[in-house]
Design a protein around this motif. Structure first.
Motif, PDB file in Angstrom:
ATOM      1  N   GLU A 206      25.929  -1.309 -20.452  1.00  0.00           N
ATOM      2  CA  GLU A 206      24.613  -1.525 -19.864  1.00  0.00           C
ATOM      3  C   GLU A 206      23.592  -1.780 -20.961  1.00  0.00           C
ATOM      4  O   GLU A 206      23.700  -1.260 -22.061  1.00  0.00           O
ATOM      5  CB  GLU A 206      24.199  -0.309 -19.033  1.00  0.00           C
ATOM      6  CG  GLU A 206      25.125  -0.042 -17.858  1.00  0.00           C
ATOM      7  CD  GLU A 206      24.714   1.195 -17.080  1.00  0.00           C
ATOM      8  OE1 GLU A 206      23.778   1.881 -17.512  1.00  0.00           O
ATOM      9  OE2 GLU A 206      25.328   1.474 -16.043  1.00  0.00           O
TER      10      GLU A 206
ATOM     11  N   VAL B 145      35.000   0.188 -20.431  1.00  0.00           N
ATOM     12  CA  VAL B 145      34.931   0.229 -18.971  1.00  0.00           C
ATOM     13  C   VAL B 145      34.154  -0.985 -18.466  1.00  0.00           C
ATOM     14  O   VAL B 145      33.134  -1.376 -19.040  1.00  0.00           O
ATOM     15  CB  VAL B 145      34.246   1.532 -18.495  1.00  0.00           C
ATOM     16  CG1 VAL B 145      34.129   1.541 -16.967  1.00  0.00           C
ATOM     17  CG2 VAL B 145      35.030   2.745 -18.974  1.00  0.00           C
ATOM     18  N   ASP B 146      34.645  -1.601 -17.409  1.00  0.00           N
ATOM     19  CA  ASP B 146      33.966  -2.719 -16.742  1.00  0.00           C
ATOM     20  C   ASP B 146      33.790  -3.938 -17.637  1.00  0.00           C
ATOM     21  O   ASP B 146      32.859  -4.723 -17.448  1.00  0.00           O
ATOM     22  CB  ASP B 146      32.586  -2.280 -16.212  1.00  0.00           C
ATOM     23  CG  ASP B 146      32.690  -1.207 -15.151  1.00  0.00           C
ATOM     24  OD1 ASP B 146      33.642  -1.265 -14.355  1.00  0.00           O
ATOM     25  OD2 ASP B 146      31.830  -0.308 -15.126  1.00  0.00           O
ATOM     26  N   CYS B 147      34.650  -4.107 -18.610  1.00  0.00           N
ATOM     27  CA  CYS B 147      34.582  -5.299 -19.464  1.00  0.00           C
ATOM     28  C   CYS B 147      35.644  -6.298 -19.005  1.00  0.00           C
ATOM     29  O   CYS B 147      36.839  -5.981 -19.028  1.00  0.00           O
ATOM     30  CB  CYS B 147      34.791  -4.942 -20.929  1.00  0.00           C
ATOM     31  SG  CYS B 147      34.635  -6.366 -22.041  1.00  0.00           S
ATOM     32  N   PRO B 148      35.252  -7.516 -18.599  1.00  0.00           N
ATOM     33  CA  PRO B 148      36.234  -8.476 -18.066  1.00  0.00           C
ATOM     34  C   PRO B 148      37.019  -9.222 -19.138  1.00  0.00           C
ATOM     35  O   PRO B 148      37.869 -10.048 -18.817  1.00  0.00           O
ATOM     36  CB  PRO B 148      35.345  -9.449 -17.283  1.00  0.00           C
ATOM     37  CG  PRO B 148      34.047  -9.443 -18.033  1.00  0.00           C
ATOM     38  CD  PRO B 148      33.874  -8.031 -18.535  1.00  0.00           C
TER      39      PRO B 148
END
Length: 519
Positions: A342, A46-49
């Motif tokens: 995080e 999740v949220d990894c570009p």
């Protein structure tokens, strides 16, 4: 015609790469008698570009990649060499590869392993090799074991099978790259390859560079074991005096001569990662693949995650090179990690030593953040320095620091400090007035701890001690000490608050057992 303009050193370098590529082709014909190709899977985070892919060596025959190089080297031995047997040194995974080959090829092997080798690797070596292997623990590091192994091989006229500094061993490791290029998932923009002695990086980089000339190849080393970076700085292999062995599979005092030459030619850059960053990569492997690598197995991913901002939109290759992890090591790894991508940070923040100041701090700056630990003991009559562990992205941490500055709080970042690592909570018992201690239990959700403090304490007492850390359970547990201005105030509070209730239980004799030991 172009080669006639090359000097002798350049010719030798090109010749070395050509030989390695040829040996990788030959290795194709040997190693699959011992094991099967391993999958290449996308890491869903999740949220990894970054588009990250993982080569899954953790599902191989020995749960690590080392079987490839060891089997290739031993399968290529002459009959004369095989009769004399083999000797090797290994931190664990190479030993398992040699044991596998010894058992399948019927070659006797003597294996030297450091005394720090995880128990799971020792047991697997014995199981794989059966009657064909004899292993002994010697030294505290790979290089100490290697010294004894070389001496033994010399006196007993046995063949020494090097863990990394051998073209045939590197060629076996290079078959990982062959499988990657044949997977149909390429090409990749960048590959992050962990480095111990350099065999994996050299073998894989050599083949990737041949098939995808434009790929960027980044070597990844642990901060406390960066032997390849030291070699590149010195333009020759050098010996590291101090060695961190958290990532035991890559803990090598000195890289090989051949691996140094090849990595010097083939790598675009080298970066280092901390043990905490490796632990966070292990957590990411679990989140994205439900796989738990050993620390060295996650080192390449740790490097990739460290560079996500610069790699946004790129396609990235990493290798989960091993999963032979002692179960007991899971606890410190989990404790060091953040949640998802995080990172965990620790801040020490100055507040007044007075009732209500802790709640004001929570309201002023920490509201809504994930507090994973809270460490505090009273050491001064007028001021307090509680420590908060927080899981947050860099942007959220910067916002918190700005809020603290705006509210005129003195603070410092103490992540990695010894007192935090060992949870040393100082508390001066002579400063405490009429203390009472409680064990808290609360649901692990944002705001739960704040609610308890606000509803239960609410100016009735002053917090003089707090010990809490996130354990991964749904119920959070903490030990809290409250102090009162007078015995009457304490008595009134304890009459108002029953000995036990929802979310708390009063403790007995804690000041003697806890506080006096923390002076």
């Amino acid at each position: 015609m172009k080669d006639i303009y090359l000097d002798t050193e350049q010719e030798q370098q090109i010749s070395l790469q050509r030989r390695l590529r040829q040996e990788i082709l030959f290795a194709r014909q040997r190693i699959y008698l011992a094991g099967s190709p391993t999958p290449l899977e996308k890491l869903e985070l999740v949220d990894c570009p970054v588009d990250i892919w993982v080569k899954r060596e953790d599902v191989s025959v020995i749960k690590a990649y080392k079987w490839r190089g060891a089997y290739n080297r031993m399968a290529a031995m002459s009959d004369t060499e095989a009769v004399g047997g083999v000797v090797t040194a290994s931190a664990g995974n190479h030993a398992q590869g040699v044991a596998l080959a010894a058992g399948q090829l019927g070659i006797n092997a003597r294996i030297f392993m450091p005394r720090t080798t995880p128990e799971i690797k020792q047991q697997t070596v014995q199981r794989l090799g059966g009657n064909h292997i004899n292993f002994q623990l010697s030294g505290d590091t790979y290089n100490e074991s290697e010294t004894e192994a070389l001496e033994y091989a010399k006196h007993n006229k046995s063949t020494f099978v090097h863990a990394y500094d051998d073209l045939l061993v590197m060629a076996g490791q290079g078959t990982m790259a062959d499988e990657i290029t044949m997977s149909g998932q390429g090409p990749f923009d960048v590959a992050f390859l962990q480095i111990g002695g350099g065999g994996l990086a050299a073998g894989v980089a050599c083949w990737l560079r041949l098939i995808w000339p434009e790929i960027k190849i980044i070597g990844v080393e642990g901060v406390g074991q960066a032997s390849m970076q030291a070699a590149l700085n010195a333009n020759r292999p050098v010996h590291l005096e101090e060695l961190d062995i958290f990532c035991d599979g890559t803990a090598v005092h000195q890289v090989g001569d051949l691996t140094f030459t090849l990595c010097q030619q083939l790598l675009d850059d080298i970066i280092t990662v901390t043990n905490q960053e490796v632990s966070e990569a292990i957590r990411a492997m679990w989140d994205g693949l439900r796989a738990i690598p050993e620390p060295s197995g996650a080192m390449g991913l740790a490097g990739a995650l460290k560079c996500t901002d610069a790699l946004a939109g790129k396609k990235c290759l990493t290798i989960l090179c091993g999963a032979n992890l002692d179960f007991s090591k899971l606890a410190p790894i989990a404790e060091a990690t953040g949640v998802g991508l995080e990172a965990r940070h620790h801040l020490r923040i100055k507040i007044a030593e007075s009732p209500g100041s802790m709640l004001r701090l929570l309201d002023d700056a920490l509201s809504g953040l994930s507090i994973t630990s809270f460490l505090y003991g009273k050491t001064d009559q007028s001021q307090a320095w509680p420590v908060f562990g927080l899981d947050c992205f860099a942007k959220s941490l910067d916002q918190l620091k700005q809020q603290l500055d705006d509210k005129a709080y003195d603070w410092e970042e103490v992540s990695g400090d010894e007192d935090i690592e060992f949870r040393t909570i100082a508390c001066r018992s002579e400063l405490l007035t009429h203390p009472a201690f409680f064990q808290l239990s609360f649901y692990e959700r944002p705001g739960a701890l704040h609610e308890f403090l606000e509803e239960t304490i609410c100016g009735r007492a002053n917090i003089c001690y707090f010990n809490y850390r996130y354990s991964g359970e749904r119920i959070g547990r903490a030990l809290i000490g409250l102090e009162f201005e007078s015995l009457q105030q304490q008595s009134e509070f304890l009459q108002w608050l029953p000995p036990s209730g929802k979310g708390y239980r009063r403790c007995k004799r804690v000041p003697d057992r806890v506080i006096e030991r923390m002076i």
